[in-house]
Design a protein around this motif. Structure first.
Motif, PDB file in Angstrom:
ATOM      1  N   GLY A  19       9.766  -7.995   3.829  1.00  0.00           N
ATOM      2  CA  GLY A  19       8.674  -7.892   4.775  1.00  0.00           C
ATOM      3  C   GLY A  19       7.275  -7.912   4.191  1.00  0.00           C
ATOM      4  N   VAL A  20       7.124  -8.140   2.876  1.00  0.00           N
ATOM      5  CA  VAL A  20       5.762  -8.170   2.306  1.00  0.00           C
ATOM      6  C   VAL A  20       5.097  -9.528   2.492  1.00  0.00           C
ATOM      7  CG1 VAL A  20       6.182  -6.348   0.619  1.00  0.00           C
ATOM      8  CG2 VAL A  20       6.611  -8.730  -0.018  1.00  0.00           C
ATOM      9  N   ALA A  96      14.451 -10.175  -1.350  1.00  0.00           N
ATOM     10  CA  ALA A  96      14.061  -8.797  -1.644  1.00  0.00           C
ATOM     11  C   ALA A  96      15.034  -8.137  -2.609  1.00  0.00           C
ATOM     12  CB  ALA A  96      13.973  -8.003  -0.351  1.00  0.00           C
ATOM     13  N   ARG A  97      16.300  -8.500  -2.523  1.00  0.00           N
ATOM     14  CA  ARG A  97      17.313  -7.849  -3.364  1.00  0.00           C
ATOM     15  C   ARG A  97      17.362  -8.411  -4.786  1.00  0.00           C
ATOM     16  NH1 ARG A  97      20.022 -11.703  -0.322  1.00  0.00           N
ATOM     17  NH2 ARG A  97      21.326 -13.132  -1.527  1.00  0.00           N
ATOM     18  N   ASN A  98      16.556  -9.423  -5.090  1.00  0.00           N
ATOM     19  CA  ASN A  98      16.658 -10.086  -6.386  1.00  0.00           C
ATOM     20  C   ASN A  98      16.147  -9.256  -7.555  1.00  0.00           C
ATOM     21  OD1 ASN A  98      16.107 -13.495  -5.196  1.00  0.00           O
ATOM     22  ND2 ASN A  98      18.023 -12.397  -5.585  1.00  0.00           N
ATOM     23  N   ASN A 127       2.145  -5.285  -0.202  1.00  0.00           N
ATOM     24  CA  ASN A 127       1.531  -4.645   0.957  1.00  0.00           C
ATOM     25  C   ASN A 127       0.765  -3.427   0.439  1.00  0.00           C
ATOM     26  OD1 ASN A 127       3.478  -2.676   0.463  1.00  0.00           O
ATOM     27  ND2 ASN A 127       4.754  -3.261   2.210  1.00  0.00           N
ATOM     28  N   ARG A 128       0.455  -2.469   1.277  1.00  0.00           N
ATOM     29  CA  ARG A 128      -0.387  -1.342   0.840  1.00  0.00           C
ATOM     30  C   ARG A 128       0.423  -0.130   0.423  1.00  0.00           C
ATOM     31  NH1 ARG A 128      -3.811  -0.850   6.065  1.00  0.00           N
ATOM     32  NH2 ARG A 128      -4.339   1.165   5.135  1.00  0.00           N
ATOM     33  N   GLN A 129       1.732  -0.246   0.387  1.00  0.00           N
ATOM     34  CA  GLN A 129       2.571   0.905   0.073  1.00  0.00           C
ATOM     35  C   GLN A 129       2.743   1.095  -1.438  1.00  0.00           C
ATOM     36  OE1 GLN A 129       6.228   0.412   2.258  1.00  0.00           O
ATOM     37  NE2 GLN A 129       5.199   0.418   4.236  1.00  0.00           N
ATOM     38  N   ARG A 130       3.063   2.311  -1.823  1.00  0.00           N
ATOM     39  CA  ARG A 130       3.218   2.653  -3.232  1.00  0.00           C
ATOM     40  C   ARG A 130       4.331   1.844  -3.900  1.00  0.00           C
ATOM     41  NH1 ARG A 130       1.172   6.743  -5.922  1.00  0.00           N
ATOM     42  NH2 ARG A 130       0.495   7.741  -3.982  1.00  0.00           N
ATOM     43  N   ASP A 131       5.385   1.510  -3.139  1.00  0.00           N
ATOM     44  CA  ASP A 131       6.512   0.773  -3.717  1.00  0.00           C
ATOM     45  C   ASP A 131       6.074  -0.559  -4.317  1.00  0.00           C
ATOM     46  OD1 ASP A 131       8.231   2.745  -3.076  1.00  0.00           O
ATOM     47  OD2 ASP A 131       9.276   1.676  -1.474  1.00  0.00           O
ATOM     48  N   SER A 132       5.091  -1.227  -3.703  1.00  0.00           N
ATOM     49  CA  SER A 132       4.646  -2.524  -4.201  1.00  0.00           C
ATOM     50  C   SER A 132       4.142  -2.429  -5.639  1.00  0.00           C
ATOM     51  CB  SER A 132       3.539  -3.095  -3.312  1.00  0.00           C
ATOM     52  OG  SER A 132       4.072  -3.638  -2.128  1.00  0.00           O
ATOM     53  N   ARG A 152      -2.595  -9.835  -2.580  1.00  0.00           N
ATOM     54  CA  ARG A 152      -2.693  -8.815  -1.534  1.00  0.00           C
ATOM     55  C   ARG A 152      -2.564  -9.519  -0.193  1.00  0.00           C
ATOM     56  NH1 ARG A 152      -7.560  -6.692  -5.066  1.00  0.00           N
ATOM     57  NH2 ARG A 152      -8.253  -8.786  -4.512  1.00  0.00           N
ATOM     58  N   ASN A 153      -1.507  -9.217   0.542  1.00  0.00           N
ATOM     59  CA  ASN A 153      -1.275  -9.881   1.823  1.00  0.00           C
ATOM     60  C   ASN A 153      -2.162  -9.240   2.888  1.00  0.00           C
ATOM     61  OD1 ASN A 153      -0.331 -11.105   4.120  1.00  0.00           O
ATOM     62  ND2 ASN A 153       1.834 -10.802   3.668  1.00  0.00           N
ATOM     63  N   LEU A 154      -3.166  -9.983   3.339  1.00  0.00           N
ATOM     64  CA  LEU A 154      -4.150  -9.428   4.265  1.00  0.00           C
ATOM     65  C   LEU A 154      -3.598  -9.204   5.666  1.00  0.00           C
ATOM     66  CD1 LEU A 154      -7.429 -11.267   3.194  1.00  0.00           C
ATOM     67  CD2 LEU A 154      -6.352  -9.204   2.258  1.00  0.00           C
ATOM     68  N   TYR A 155      -2.337  -9.563   5.893  1.00  0.00           N
ATOM     69  CA  TYR A 155      -1.662  -9.178   7.140  1.00  0.00           C
ATOM     70  C   TYR A 155      -1.676  -7.648   7.275  1.00  0.00           C
ATOM     71  CZ  TYR A 155       2.226  -8.391  10.405  1.00  0.00           C
ATOM     72  OH  TYR A 155       3.001  -7.974  11.449  1.00  0.00           O
ATOM     73  N   PHE A 156      -1.690  -6.957   6.134  1.00  0.00           N
ATOM     74  CA  PHE A 156      -1.616  -5.498   6.126  1.00  0.00           C
ATOM     75  C   PHE A 156      -2.988  -4.831   6.061  1.00  0.00           C
ATOM     76  CE2 PHE A 156       2.323  -7.099   4.245  1.00  0.00           C
ATOM     77  CZ  PHE A 156       3.248  -6.545   5.116  1.00  0.00           C
ATOM     78  N   GLY A 157      -4.056  -5.616   6.152  1.00  0.00           N
ATOM     79  CA  GLY A 157      -5.398  -5.041   6.146  1.00  0.00           C
ATOM     80  C   GLY A 157      -6.296  -5.708   5.129  1.00  0.00           C
ATOM     81  N   ASP A 158      -7.585  -5.381   5.206  1.00  0.00           N
ATOM     82  CA  ASP A 158      -8.555  -5.967   4.284  1.00  0.00           C
ATOM     83  C   ASP A 158      -8.263  -5.549   2.848  1.00  0.00           C
ATOM     84  OD1 ASP A 158      -9.830  -7.111   6.445  1.00  0.00           O
ATOM     85  OD2 ASP A 158     -11.281  -5.478   6.659  1.00  0.00           O
ATOM     86  N   SER A 159      -8.762  -6.343   1.893  1.00  0.00           N
ATOM     87  CA  SER A 159      -8.411  -6.130   0.491  1.00  0.00           C
ATOM     88  C   SER A 159      -8.818  -4.757  -0.014  1.00  0.00           C
ATOM     89  CB  SER A 159      -9.051  -7.217  -0.374  1.00  0.00           C
ATOM     90  OG  SER A 159     -10.455  -7.214  -0.234  1.00  0.00           O
TER      91      SER A 159
END
Length: 249
Positions: A19-20, A96-98, A127-132, A152-159
């Motif tokens: 989903g990123v 994602a599983r790779n 995305n903006r989460q710690r996992d990334s 940085r995927n801007l779908y998740f917000g500004d940079s």
């Protein structure tokens, strides 16, 4: 003195999280390179949901293959495809599983890169989460020969909202190694859904979608060209070649 690298790099689009936006980055990268007249080999490794492969499996001038990277056999097949298509630039869309397969078998690709005489370039989508950030830190030792760029995927917000990555020591390390931190533009949901659900390449969508959808897609196409051009043009310079040699040293 090492010989000059091939002008046909291997682009590995990854992120290790579902989903990123890896598929959208792969679609944009394939379109951007195809518009430049580049001969392309698209490798789809998400065998459960091969969205990118389905968008481009019948596109003229693009060779598309589906290869799983969960085991050593898949990595061997990947390297063999690289060898048998020396005049093609490769775009590898990962699942994602790779992350597990890369950690276990990435050395197969690392060991072959020098003989293939190609630059290996990873586009890590966040995305903006710690996992990334945490997963990127874990990824870097797995593919030491790669130049890694973060998108940085801007779908998740500004940079500026990507604070966990922007302020991290990992960003400083990555950029010191020759990587870049770039913004990947958002595309309106209804148009992105058209591409994936209807299995459309960008070029086909620009011919078939309604005018308003096409206008939004052209805006996104132009913004993607600015971001991806900063990477692909770098790969054609001595700077890109030096980055690979430094990483391999």
């Amino acid at each position: 003195m090492p010989s000059a690298l091939s002008s046909h790099p291997l682009y590995l689009v990854c992120g290790d999280k579902g989903g990123v936006g890896k598929s959208m980055v792969s679609v944009a990268l394939v379109h951007h390179l195809a518009q430049r007249g580049t001969a392309l080999l698209l490798i789809e490794t998400d065998t459960s949901n091969p969205d990118v492969w389905r968008c481009y499996e019948q596109e003229p001038g693009i060779v598309s293959r589906s290869v799983g990277l969960d085991d050593a056999d898949g990595w061997i097949t990947l390297v063999n495809l690289c060898e048998t298509h020396p005049d093609h630039t490769l775009v590898i869309n990962t699942a994602a599983r790779n992350n597990t397969g890369i950690a276990r078998h990435g050395d197969i690709l690392n060991g072959a890169v020098q003989e293939l005489n190609r630059a290996l370039v990873a586009l890590w989508v966040i995305n903006r989460q710690r996992d990334s950030v945490a997963l990127l830190k874990r990824f870097l030792p797995s593919i030491p020969t790669a130049t890694v760029h973060v998108l940085r995927n801007l779908y998740f917000g500004d940079s500026e909202k990507f604070e966990l990555y922007n302020q991290s020591a990992l960003r400083q390390t990555l950029e010191a190694r020759g990587g870049r931190s770039l913004d990947f533009p958002d595309l309106a949901d209804r148009v992105a859904d058209d591409l994936i659900s209807r299995r459309l390449s960008v070029a086909r969508a620009l011919r078939e979608l309604p005018l308003g959808n096409r206008a939004e897609l052209r805006r996104w196409e132009k913004a993607c060209a600015a971001t991806l051009g900063a990477i692909t043009e770098l790969d054609e310079t001595d700077h890109g070649r030096d980055g690979l040699q430094d990483a391999a040293a």
